[in-house]
Design a protein around this motif. Structure first.
Motif, short mmCIF file in Angstrom:
data_model
loop_
_atom_site.label_atom_id
_atom_site.label_comp_id
_atom_site.label_asym_id
_atom_site.label_seq_id
_atom_site.Cartn_x
_atom_site.Cartn_y
_atom_site.Cartn_z
N ARG A 119 0.85 -1.19 0.00
CA ARG A 119 0.00 0.00 0.00
C ARG A 119 0.88 1.24 0.00
O ARG A 119 1.89 1.29 0.68
CB ARG A 119 -0.88 0.04 1.25
CG ARG A 119 -1.88 -1.10 1.36
CD ARG A 119 -3.00 -1.04 0.39
NE ARG A 119 -4.07 -0.14 0.75
CZ ARG A 119 -4.92 0.31 -0.12
NH1 ARG A 119 -4.84 -0.05 -1.39
NH2 ARG A 119 -5.89 1.10 0.24
N ALA A 120 0.49 2.23 -0.74
CA ALA A 120 1.20 3.52 -0.80
C ALA A 120 0.20 4.63 -0.51
O ALA A 120 -0.21 5.37 -1.39
CB ALA A 120 1.86 3.70 -2.15
N GLY A 121 -0.23 4.70 0.72
CA GLY A 121 -1.23 5.70 1.09
C GLY A 121 -2.62 5.18 0.83
O GLY A 121 -2.85 3.99 0.61
N ASP A 122 -3.58 6.09 0.84
CA ASP A 122 -4.98 5.70 0.65
C ASP A 122 -5.36 5.53 -0.81
O ASP A 122 -6.32 4.83 -1.13
CB ASP A 122 -5.90 6.77 1.27
CG ASP A 122 -5.81 6.78 2.79
OD1 ASP A 122 -5.41 5.73 3.34
OD2 ASP A 122 -6.13 7.81 3.39
N ALA A 123 -4.64 6.18 -1.73
CA ALA A 123 -5.08 6.22 -3.12
C ALA A 123 -4.40 5.21 -4.05
O ALA A 123 -4.84 5.03 -5.17
CB ALA A 123 -4.87 7.63 -3.68
N SER A 124 -3.35 4.55 -3.62
CA SER A 124 -2.68 3.65 -4.54
C SER A 124 -1.96 2.52 -3.82
O SER A 124 -1.76 2.56 -2.62
CB SER A 124 -1.68 4.43 -5.41
OG SER A 124 -0.67 4.98 -4.59
N CYS A 125 -1.57 1.53 -4.61
CA CYS A 125 -0.76 0.42 -4.10
C CYS A 125 0.13 -0.08 -5.23
O CYS A 125 -0.13 0.16 -6.40
CB CYS A 125 -1.64 -0.70 -3.53
SG CYS A 125 -2.61 -1.56 -4.75
N PHE A 126 1.21 -0.75 -4.86
CA PHE A 126 2.11 -1.34 -5.83
C PHE A 126 1.97 -2.86 -5.78
O PHE A 126 1.89 -3.44 -4.70
CB PHE A 126 3.57 -0.97 -5.52
CG PHE A 126 3.91 0.45 -5.83
CD1 PHE A 126 4.31 0.81 -7.10
CD2 PHE A 126 3.82 1.43 -4.84
CE1 PHE A 126 4.63 2.12 -7.39
CE2 PHE A 126 4.12 2.74 -5.13
CZ PHE A 126 4.53 3.10 -6.40
N VAL A 127 1.95 -3.47 -6.95
CA VAL A 127 1.90 -4.93 -7.04
C VAL A 127 3.19 -5.36 -7.73
O VAL A 127 3.52 -4.90 -8.82
CB VAL A 127 0.68 -5.41 -7.85
CG1 VAL A 127 0.70 -6.93 -7.99
CG2 VAL A 127 -0.61 -4.95 -7.19
N SER A 128 3.93 -6.25 -7.07
CA SER A 128 5.17 -6.78 -7.62
C SER A 128 4.94 -8.25 -7.97
O SER A 128 4.46 -9.03 -7.15
CB SER A 128 6.29 -6.67 -6.58
OG SER A 128 7.39 -7.45 -6.95
N ILE A 129 5.27 -8.63 -9.21
CA ILE A 129 5.11 -10.01 -9.65
C ILE A 129 6.46 -10.50 -10.18
O ILE A 129 7.06 -9.86 -11.04
CB ILE A 129 4.04 -10.13 -10.75
CG1 ILE A 129 2.69 -9.65 -10.23
CG2 ILE A 129 3.94 -11.56 -11.25
CD1 ILE A 129 1.62 -9.56 -11.27
N ALA A 130 6.92 -11.62 -9.63
CA ALA A 130 8.18 -12.22 -10.09
C ALA A 130 7.85 -13.54 -10.76
O ALA A 130 7.18 -14.40 -10.18
CB ALA A 130 9.12 -12.45 -8.92
N VAL A 131 8.30 -13.70 -12.00
CA VAL A 131 8.07 -14.93 -12.75
C VAL A 131 9.43 -15.56 -13.03
O VAL A 131 10.30 -14.93 -13.63
CB VAL A 131 7.34 -14.64 -14.09
CG1 VAL A 131 7.12 -15.93 -14.86
CG2 VAL A 131 6.03 -13.92 -13.83
N ALA A 132 9.62 -16.80 -12.56
CA ALA A 132 10.90 -17.49 -12.77
C ALA A 132 10.64 -18.77 -13.55
O ALA A 132 9.64 -19.46 -13.34
CB ALA A 132 11.55 -17.81 -11.43
N ASN A 133 11.56 -19.08 -14.45
CA ASN A 133 11.47 -20.29 -15.26
C ASN A 133 11.93 -21.47 -14.41
O ASN A 133 13.13 -21.66 -14.20
CB ASN A 133 12.32 -20.15 -16.52
CG ASN A 133 12.19 -21.34 -17.44
OD1 ASN A 133 11.56 -22.32 -17.11
ND2 ASN A 133 12.79 -21.23 -18.61
N ALA A 134 11.01 -22.28 -13.91
CA ALA A 134 11.34 -23.43 -13.08
C ALA A 134 11.81 -24.61 -13.93
O ALA A 134 12.39 -25.55 -13.42
CB ALA A 134 10.14 -23.85 -12.25
N ALA A 135 11.58 -24.55 -15.23
CA ALA A 135 11.99 -25.64 -16.12
C ALA A 135 13.51 -25.72 -16.23
O ALA A 135 14.06 -26.78 -16.46
CB ALA A 135 11.38 -25.47 -17.51
N ASN A 136 14.19 -24.60 -16.06
CA ASN A 136 15.65 -24.56 -16.10
C ASN A 136 16.17 -24.35 -14.69
O ASN A 136 16.73 -23.32 -14.36
CB ASN A 136 16.15 -23.42 -17.00
CG ASN A 136 15.73 -23.63 -18.43
OD1 ASN A 136 15.48 -24.74 -18.85
ND2 ASN A 136 15.62 -22.54 -19.17
N ALA A 137 15.98 -25.36 -13.82
CA ALA A 137 16.34 -25.23 -12.41
C ALA A 137 17.82 -24.97 -12.21
O ALA A 137 18.23 -24.34 -11.26
CB ALA A 137 15.92 -26.49 -11.65
N GLY A 138 18.68 -25.45 -13.09
CA GLY A 138 20.11 -25.29 -12.93
C GLY A 138 20.65 -23.98 -13.48
O GLY A 138 21.80 -23.65 -13.29
#
Length: 153
Positions: A119-138
């Protein structure tokens, strides 16, 4: 016969298997042969339909010496976790006989997704999304990060 290891299978892929039964006898037929398959997921069992369903429902098919039958079964993989292909072969030889074979394999997710909301005050918020490729674990690298600022009016 399926291999001991299927390799890497991800959710969203289609699992396909070839089923075959062969009468290796040179002089004895197989009576009332049936071949059925099910895919057991972590939550339920799914029947795998094939071209053999009609003969299975009619009580089986007679297979001559040296003859055989086959079919292909498939199902979209919608669940992460251990899956089991359950194959059952039935036939008649001095009474009904059944052979069962189980093939276990693991289905994984190709992506790891993490999200965080601030939350960033009453009027806004930030959404952070992290996408990682699990198919290449190494492989190195943390994946892609997206930041979105959301305003409420």
């Amino acid at each position: 016969m399926l291999p001991d290891s299927f390799g890497v299978i991800h959710i969203g892929e289609t699992f396909t298997a070839y089923l075959g039964a062969l009468n290796v006898s040179k002089d004895l037929p197989i009576r009332r042969l049936t071949v059925t398959a099910q895919l057991q997921t972590p939550s339920r069992r799914w029947p795998l339909h094939s071209a053999l369903d009609a003969s299975n429902n009619a009580g089986g098919i007679d297979v001559t010496p040296g003859g055989g039958l086959d079919a292909i079964v498939s199902r979209s993989l919608e669940e992460v976790g251990q899956h089991i292909l359950r194959v059952e072969v039935g036939y008649s030889s001095n009474g009904p006989k059944t052979l069962r074979k189980f093939y276990r394999f693991n289905v994984s997710s190709p992506l790891n997704i993490r999200e965080r909301t601030m939350r960033a005050g009453d009027a806004s918020c930030f959404v952070s999304i992290a996408v990682a490729n699990a198919a290449n674990a190494g492989s190195s690298g943390g994946g892609s990060f997206f930041f979105v600022k959301i305003y409420s009016f």
